[in-house]
Design an enzyme around this catalytic site. Sequence first.
Site, PDB file in Angstrom:
ATOM      1  N   SER A  51       0.799  -1.228   0.000  1.00 29.28           N
ATOM      2  CA  SER A  51       0.000   0.000   0.000  1.00 29.28           C
ATOM      3  C   SER A  51       0.831   1.276   0.000  1.00 29.28           C
ATOM      4  O   SER A  51       0.269   2.367  -0.131  1.00 29.28           O
ATOM      5  CB  SER A  51      -0.955   0.006   1.201  1.00 29.28           C
ATOM      6  OG  SER A  51      -2.031  -0.883   0.984  1.00 29.28           O
ATOM      7  N   LYS A 111       0.275   3.591  -2.830  1.00 29.54           N
ATOM      8  CA  LYS A 111      -0.804   4.581  -2.830  1.00 29.54           C
ATOM      9  C   LYS A 111      -0.267   6.007  -2.709  1.00 29.54           C
ATOM     10  O   LYS A 111      -0.975   6.970  -3.044  1.00 29.54           O
ATOM     11  CB  LYS A 111      -1.789   4.286  -1.709  1.00 29.54           C
ATOM     12  CG  LYS A 111      -2.560   2.973  -1.879  1.00 29.54           C
ATOM     13  CD  LYS A 111      -3.560   2.780  -0.752  1.00 29.54           C
ATOM     14  CE  LYS A 111      -4.452   1.565  -0.979  1.00 29.54           C
ATOM     15  NZ  LYS A 111      -3.842   0.305  -0.556  1.00 29.54           N
ATOM     16  N   SER A 124      -6.441   3.740   3.642  1.00 27.48           N
ATOM     17  CA  SER A 124      -5.730   2.830   2.740  1.00 27.48           C
ATOM     18  C   SER A 124      -6.694   2.026   1.872  1.00 27.48           C
ATOM     19  O   SER A 124      -6.473   0.849   1.584  1.00 27.48           O
ATOM     20  CB  SER A 124      -4.812   1.878   3.532  1.00 27.48           C
ATOM     21  OG  SER A 124      -3.849   1.296   2.679  1.00 27.48           O
TER      22      SER A 124
END
Length: 387
Positions: free
Chosen positions: A61, A64, A121
């Site tokens: 993640s 991101k 997230s």
Amino acid sequence: MTKFITALAFLFTFFVVAAPSFAAEPAFFSRLSAKQIYVKDLQSGQLLYLKDAQRRMPTSSMSKVMTAYMVFDALKKGEVSLNDEFPVSEKAWRKGGSKMFVEVGKKVAVEDLLKGVIVQSGNDATIVLAEGLAGAETVFARKMTAKAHEIGMENSNFMNASGWPDPNHYSTAEDLGILAEHIITDFPEYYGFYSIQSFEYNGIKQRNRNPLLFRDDLRVDGIKTGHTEIGGYGLMASGVAPDNAERRVVVVMNGMKSEQARAQETGRVMAWALNNFENKLLVEKDKSVKNVRVVYGRQDTVAATVNEDLIVTLPYLDKDMVKIEVVTKEPMQAPVKKGDQIGELRVITPELEPMSYPLYAAQDVKKSNIVSRFFESLSYKLFGAPQ
């Protein structure tokens, strides 16, 4: 391979500085489970610690952050606004993993989607943003890769907007450090999203997964966690020194074994980086360090300067024991152009190996006329060139 580094990797864009080492690496580093580590002082540009920072790794993640960079870039260019709304596709709604819990068929404001990506997230939110900006997530991922390479992330490739596992989706701790620095410096007006501690959407309140945001003893204000089974637990983090708000540190760590290890290890490295060093201004931008002799010129000397403030990160024990040596190419022969490298400044402290930084000519020195050069040459032959 671990390397403890204290010189600027790139003080200026075209001059590579050698990387000296501390006499001894702090003992706790050998006990860390993190497989990749990158620590940089952004004020000085100095790399403080590297461990396999150029090794390719799953970014989970932490990818991101690149997605958010793309959105921030579009916002800054006026291509989209925080109030614009993007529709939720079935693909986004069905996406597994961590979620913002957007509903299929509804429209969601870009500002809320950013909070859903950064705080919660949400994999679903990343797809909504990707489709809203590029039409399709695959197209958006290609644009992510192109932008990443543009800002210096040479060892990164993105296959999706969320960091969903894919063998061709990767980055490095160094590249993620570069990304963190660009997020902070390119978009200061949006960086505050990363300090939001919780966000509620669709009746579901979620807490920011960055454990360092909740540490009262650390002035950490971002940026993003990540986790996959293959890559382990990771964190990109940034904070400022307790006694110098201008001194900002970026830490990237990945490959830790658990959430608890991530919180403990990243906290310890961040505390070490923020609390054990001090930045010292050695030379101001454009200030003359030395007048260098010039032959066959309309001037006898040219000033040697640095073209940025020379700030060095030093351990507290070394901060008052700095020795500076100036080495120049002397005498210079005209013509000399402003910006020509004409020497180097060496910084010597008890605990560090010498660090070297380039010195540049502060102004042009044109050739003298042919008559003057003839008599100057004759003088040098009779009496020797000036030293």
